[in-house]
Design a protein around this motif. Structure first.
Motif, short mmCIF file in Angstrom:
data_model
loop_
_atom_site.label_atom_id
_atom_site.label_comp_id
_atom_site.label_asym_id
_atom_site.label_seq_id
_atom_site.Cartn_x
_atom_site.Cartn_y
_atom_site.Cartn_z
N LYS A 18 -51.41 -36.46 -0.61
CA LYS A 18 -50.92 -35.11 -0.33
C LYS A 18 -49.66 -35.17 0.54
N VAL A 19 -48.95 -34.06 0.55
CA VAL A 19 -47.80 -33.87 1.45
C VAL A 19 -48.29 -32.93 2.55
N PHE A 20 -48.23 -33.40 3.79
CA PHE A 20 -48.65 -32.54 4.89
C PHE A 20 -47.61 -32.56 6.00
N THR A 21 -47.65 -31.53 6.80
CA THR A 21 -46.79 -31.46 7.97
C THR A 21 -47.68 -31.45 9.20
N HIS A 22 -47.30 -32.19 10.23
CA HIS A 22 -48.04 -32.18 11.49
C HIS A 22 -47.05 -32.13 12.63
N MET A 23 -47.31 -31.19 13.52
CA MET A 23 -46.52 -31.09 14.75
C MET A 23 -47.46 -30.72 15.88
N PHE A 29 -43.84 -23.30 19.87
CA PHE A 29 -42.67 -24.16 19.98
C PHE A 29 -43.04 -25.65 19.97
N VAL A 30 -42.18 -26.46 19.35
CA VAL A 30 -42.40 -27.91 19.28
C VAL A 30 -41.48 -28.67 20.23
N ALA A 31 -40.59 -27.96 20.89
CA ALA A 31 -39.69 -28.52 21.91
C ALA A 31 -39.07 -27.36 22.67
N ASP A 32 -38.52 -27.65 23.83
CA ASP A 32 -37.82 -26.60 24.56
C ASP A 32 -36.41 -26.43 23.98
N PRO A 33 -35.59 -25.52 24.51
CA PRO A 33 -34.26 -25.31 23.93
C PRO A 33 -33.34 -26.54 23.96
N HIS A 34 -33.69 -27.54 24.77
CA HIS A 34 -32.87 -28.76 24.88
C HIS A 34 -33.53 -29.94 24.18
N ASP A 35 -34.45 -29.67 23.24
CA ASP A 35 -35.16 -30.69 22.46
C ASP A 35 -36.07 -31.58 23.29
N ARG A 36 -36.48 -31.12 24.47
CA ARG A 36 -37.43 -31.88 25.28
C ARG A 36 -38.84 -31.40 24.98
N ILE A 37 -39.79 -32.33 24.99
CA ILE A 37 -41.16 -31.99 24.61
C ILE A 37 -42.03 -31.58 25.80
N GLY A 38 -41.57 -31.80 27.02
CA GLY A 38 -42.34 -31.39 28.19
C GLY A 38 -43.78 -31.85 28.13
N SER A 97 -39.76 -29.85 12.14
CA SER A 97 -40.07 -28.45 11.87
C SER A 97 -39.15 -27.84 10.81
N THR A 98 -37.87 -28.13 10.84
CA THR A 98 -36.96 -27.55 9.85
C THR A 98 -37.23 -28.11 8.45
N ILE A 99 -37.56 -29.38 8.38
CA ILE A 99 -37.90 -30.00 7.09
C ILE A 99 -39.20 -29.39 6.58
N ALA A 100 -40.17 -29.22 7.47
CA ALA A 100 -41.45 -28.62 7.07
C ALA A 100 -41.24 -27.22 6.52
N GLN A 101 -40.43 -26.42 7.20
CA GLN A 101 -40.20 -25.05 6.74
C GLN A 101 -39.52 -25.04 5.37
N GLN A 102 -38.53 -25.88 5.18
CA GLN A 102 -37.86 -25.94 3.88
C GLN A 102 -38.83 -26.40 2.79
N ALA A 103 -39.67 -27.37 3.11
CA ALA A 103 -40.65 -27.86 2.12
C ALA A 103 -41.69 -26.78 1.80
N LEU A 104 -42.11 -26.02 2.81
CA LEU A 104 -43.02 -24.90 2.57
C LEU A 104 -42.37 -23.88 1.64
N ASP A 105 -41.10 -23.57 1.89
CA ASP A 105 -40.37 -22.62 1.05
C ASP A 105 -40.25 -23.11 -0.39
N LEU A 106 -40.18 -24.43 -0.57
CA LEU A 106 -40.07 -25.01 -1.91
C LEU A 106 -41.44 -25.20 -2.58
N GLY A 107 -42.52 -24.92 -1.86
CA GLY A 107 -43.85 -25.08 -2.42
C GLY A 107 -44.30 -26.52 -2.52
N VAL A 122 -37.64 -24.66 20.27
CA VAL A 122 -37.56 -24.96 18.85
C VAL A 122 -38.89 -24.56 18.21
N PRO A 123 -38.89 -23.56 17.33
CA PRO A 123 -40.16 -23.13 16.74
C PRO A 123 -40.63 -24.09 15.66
N TYR A 124 -41.95 -24.16 15.49
CA TYR A 124 -42.53 -24.94 14.39
C TYR A 124 -42.24 -24.21 13.08
#
Length: 195
Positions: free
Chosen positions: A3-8, A15-24, A134-144, A162-164
């Motif tokens: 299967k193709v799955f996304t995990h974050m 959010f998967v990171a703060d505005p500066h790409d830090r994961i805190g 997250s951006t790859i996951a969203q595009q892949a979701l949009d493509l089914g 950065v939103p999931y």
């Protein structure tokens, strides 16, 4: 075929990171227990609770390829060509980094999400493909192209970052009921995508 799955790992407010790409505090659950889950990257150690160990093993043991975006690849410095999932990485980018073949010999660089998933499926064979951006996951979701959405939800509020997930291109995307695993410092949720 796997299967193709996304995990974050995601904050309670999405959010998967703060505005500066830090994961805190997002990755605290990776250090919140007594069970060590081995991985091929010696710079990464997973010491989680028993429930988190089961989740990590489910996500990694059958992983045949990882698809990531260029931004995440650059932030992680290509994981030293040893992604913690133990699988080759396919990076979505319009241009590979200089010296990529020498520095990251097991990493493939592809232009476009659909092409990256096709390449990753070829590499993975009967194993799963994990989407790690997250951006790859969203595009892949949009493509089914996604079979399952996985979230490790942690008890922190970022307020911004950065939103999931983004707005689905086709409107609502319906998922099946979750498989839920309660861990220490994370609630692990797996949602099959309804077809």
């Amino acid at each position: 075929m796997g299967k193709v799955f996304t995990h974050m790992t995601m904050s309670l407010d999405g959010f998967v990171a703060d505005p500066h790409d830090r994961i805190g505090e997002l990755f605290e659950w990776y250090e919140a227990g007594e069970v060590t889950v081995p991985n091929p990257n010696e710079t990464v150690e997973f010491r989680v609770d028993a429930a988190g160990a089961r989740v990590l093993r489910e996500l990694t043991e059958n992983c045949g390829a990882v698809v990531a975006g260029r931004r995440l690849f650059d932030i992680a410095d290509g994981w030293g060509d040893r992604h913690p999932a133990g699988a080759p990485v396919v990076v979505v980018t319009h241009r590979a980094p200089e010296g990529a073949a020498e520095r990251w010999p097991t990493t493939t660089f592809v232009s476009g999400v659909e092409a990256a998933i096709t390449r990753a499926r070829g590499i993975a064979g009967d194993q799963d493909v994990s989407l790690a951006s997250s951006t790859i996951a969203q595009q892949a979701l949009d493509l089914g192209l996604v079979d399952e959405v996985c979230v490790s939800l942690v008890p922190v509020l970022f307020g911004e970052g950065v939103p999931y997930f983004a707005k689905p291109a086709a409107g609502h995307l319906l998922l099946d009921d979750p498989i839920v695993v309660q861990g220490r410092r994370a609630l692990h949720l797996r949602y099959p995508v309804r077809r």
